[in-house]
Design a protein around this motif. Sequence first.
Motif, PDB file in Angstrom:
ATOM      1  N   PRO A 220       0.821  -1.208   0.000  1.00  0.00           N
ATOM      2  CA  PRO A 220       0.000   0.000   0.000  1.00  0.00           C
ATOM      3  C   PRO A 220       0.860   1.266   0.000  1.00  0.00           C
ATOM      4  O   PRO A 220       1.873   1.332   0.703  1.00  0.00           O
ATOM      5  CB  PRO A 220      -0.823  -0.120   1.280  1.00  0.00           C
ATOM      6  N   LEU A 221       0.429   2.234  -0.783  1.00  0.00           N
ATOM      7  CA  LEU A 221       1.192   3.466  -1.019  1.00  0.00           C
ATOM      8  C   LEU A 221       0.253   4.653  -0.919  1.00  0.00           C
ATOM      9  O   LEU A 221      -0.840   4.620  -1.500  1.00  0.00           O
ATOM     10  CB  LEU A 221       1.791   3.386  -2.432  1.00  0.00           C
ATOM     11  N   TYR A 222       0.642   5.677  -0.200  1.00  0.00           N
ATOM     12  CA  TYR A 222      -0.200   6.869  -0.057  1.00  0.00           C
ATOM     13  C   TYR A 222       0.650   8.117  -0.291  1.00  0.00           C
ATOM     14  O   TYR A 222       1.746   8.244   0.265  1.00  0.00           O
ATOM     15  CB  TYR A 222      -0.803   6.932   1.354  1.00  0.00           C
ATOM     16  N   ILE A 223       0.120   9.009  -1.101  1.00  0.00           N
ATOM     17  CA  ILE A 223       0.752  10.322  -1.275  1.00  0.00           C
ATOM     18  C   ILE A 223      -0.309  11.376  -1.025  1.00  0.00           C
ATOM     19  O   ILE A 223      -1.468  11.200  -1.412  1.00  0.00           O
ATOM     20  CB  ILE A 223       1.368  10.461  -2.690  1.00  0.00           C
ATOM     21  N   SER A 224       0.075  12.452  -0.346  1.00  0.00           N
ATOM     22  CA  SER A 224      -0.873  13.556  -0.226  1.00  0.00           C
ATOM     23  C   SER A 224      -0.194  14.863  -0.592  1.00  0.00           C
ATOM     24  O   SER A 224       1.021  15.011  -0.457  1.00  0.00           O
ATOM     25  CB  SER A 224      -1.480  13.626   1.172  1.00  0.00           C
ATOM     26  N   SER A 225      -1.021  15.781  -1.086  1.00  0.00           N
ATOM     27  CA  SER A 225      -0.536  17.085  -1.528  1.00  0.00           C
ATOM     28  C   SER A 225      -1.332  18.177  -0.829  1.00  0.00           C
ATOM     29  O   SER A 225      -2.381  17.925  -0.244  1.00  0.00           O
ATOM     30  CB  SER A 225      -0.714  17.251  -3.046  1.00  0.00           C
ATOM     31  N   ALA A 226      -0.828  19.418  -0.931  1.00  0.00           N
ATOM     32  CA  ALA A 226      -1.536  20.581  -0.377  1.00  0.00           C
ATOM     33  C   ALA A 226      -1.728  21.590  -1.502  1.00  0.00           C
ATOM     34  O   ALA A 226      -0.804  21.836  -2.285  1.00  0.00           O
ATOM     35  CB  ALA A 226      -0.731  21.194   0.762  1.00  0.00           C
ATOM     36  N   ALA A 227      -2.946  22.131  -1.582  1.00  0.00           N
ATOM     37  CA  ALA A 227      -3.316  22.936  -2.756  1.00  0.00           C
ATOM     38  C   ALA A 227      -2.433  24.174  -2.943  1.00  0.00           C
ATOM     39  O   ALA A 227      -2.166  24.573  -4.070  1.00  0.00           O
ATOM     40  CB  ALA A 227      -4.783  23.333  -2.657  1.00  0.00           C
ATOM     41  N   ASP A 228      -1.985  24.778  -1.848  1.00  0.00           N
ATOM     42  CA  ASP A 228      -1.141  25.979  -2.007  1.00  0.00           C
ATOM     43  C   ASP A 228       0.328  25.630  -2.247  1.00  0.00           C
ATOM     44  O   ASP A 228       1.141  26.516  -2.481  1.00  0.00           O
ATOM     45  CB  ASP A 228      -1.218  26.857  -0.744  1.00  0.00           C
ATOM     46  N   ASP A 229       0.655  24.370  -2.156  1.00  0.00           N
ATOM     47  CA  ASP A 229       2.054  23.932  -2.279  1.00  0.00           C
ATOM     48  C   ASP A 229       2.365  23.616  -3.738  1.00  0.00           C
ATOM     49  O   ASP A 229       2.738  22.497  -4.090  1.00  0.00           O
ATOM     50  CB  ASP A 229       2.267  22.705  -1.377  1.00  0.00           C
ATOM     51  N   LEU A 230       2.224  24.626  -4.604  1.00  0.00           N
ATOM     52  CA  LEU A 230       2.433  24.388  -6.037  1.00  0.00           C
ATOM     53  C   LEU A 230       3.889  24.062  -6.346  1.00  0.00           C
ATOM     54  O   LEU A 230       4.188  23.398  -7.335  1.00  0.00           O
ATOM     55  CB  LEU A 230       1.980  25.612  -6.841  1.00  0.00           C
TER      56      LEU A 230
END
Length: 411
Positions: A331-341
């Motif tokens: 299992p692999l998870y990545i998350s991003s943040a909208a302001d972190d362009l």
Amino acid sequence: PAATASKTAAFTPNYEETKVPAYTLPELLRRNNGTVVENKEQWPARRAEILDVIASQQFGRMPTKQLPCRFTVVEEGEAFAGKARRQQLRVFFSDAPQPAMDLLVYSPKNASGPVPAFLGLNFHGNHTVAADPDIILAAGWYRNNADYGVSDNKANAASRGKATETWSAEYLVEQGFALATAYCGSIDPDVDDGFHNGVHPLFQAPGWTGRADDEWGTIGAWAWGLSRGLDAIEKLCPAIDAKRVAVIGHSRLGKTALWAGANDPRFAMIVSVQAGCGGGALARRRFGETIWRITTAFPHWFCQNYNRYQDAEATMPFDQHMLVALAAPRPLYISSAADDLWADPKGEFLALKNAEPAYALFGKNGLGRDVLPPLNTPIGDNIGYHLRPGKHAVTRYDWEAYVAFAKKHLG
Ligand code: GCU
């Protein structure tokens, strides 16, 4: 090839989707001999090819020499009003007292048996992870930081608990997980010092005068250190089920988590947070940070061969979908943040999307979606992703998503 740090100031990142160049990704399942992998039995050999190209061209090869590491328990106690057990383990990387890494472990006190855990490196020292006065301050080099009141490269008590939400240790314990964390600078200080500090010298042959083009850098050393953390857990930490340890990291340490998970199959799950360029984001998009920028600003993170791809992404024999696919079938998870362009959220989503064929070989579903999900909407089955509003950071919201994913996969 050497990087040229002087040009760093001249960089202007692209943040416009219309200016992303057209690109073709190297095919994940196409072997070096041109044929295509068709089933899961054929994946390990293809995986070895991918691991080899990313080692030699991006992070540098992991050393094969075994160090005489020593592992001890230095402290045990309780925390969070008796909800948690605390263990502080020390890993000596040689016969000398330094370099050494302290692993801080919190585990639920009321657990009926060994629990799953998250293991990750922290940026600013174990003592920042919780407002717990018993956490031992890191010895050795420490990053100067005005927010942490540090200007003499030494850890101080004023910053205890500053990264409480970033690690959410008490929440993890309440959810039935352990947290194990160590300070990245105890493995290798995050400075370009010519590889004379941290663990690198322990591997250098007598007469070493500088790195070969495929010789490892700081991210490689950090990833290696995470495996030594897992060794320590296996040896000294009965509260944790070492077969259910997720490796996690944020940003430069999220690149590190991907590389650690790629090299060490003992990690049962991999979580990478906003790792961006050189981590989860496709290099060929040239959105936000680029290889040129990262290798000029942080030349010590990678091997020198990576400099070949400065402004030449189309010539890369790999891209980051291949790095993240090294997690498969775990299992692999990545998350991003909208302001972190800067870290290119869409590029991270697309790397995961293009890693799905490796999971499909095992009959495992991936993201279950072809375009970026709306904000605050975790998606995915064996490959998880979310995009939350806000900036470059690890928040409680992020942890809630990783915990839900980990409950599904690690039980
Ligand atoms: C810088 C760097 C990124 C990195 C980040 C971090 O912004 O350019 O590549 O991920 O630092 O580690 O916080």
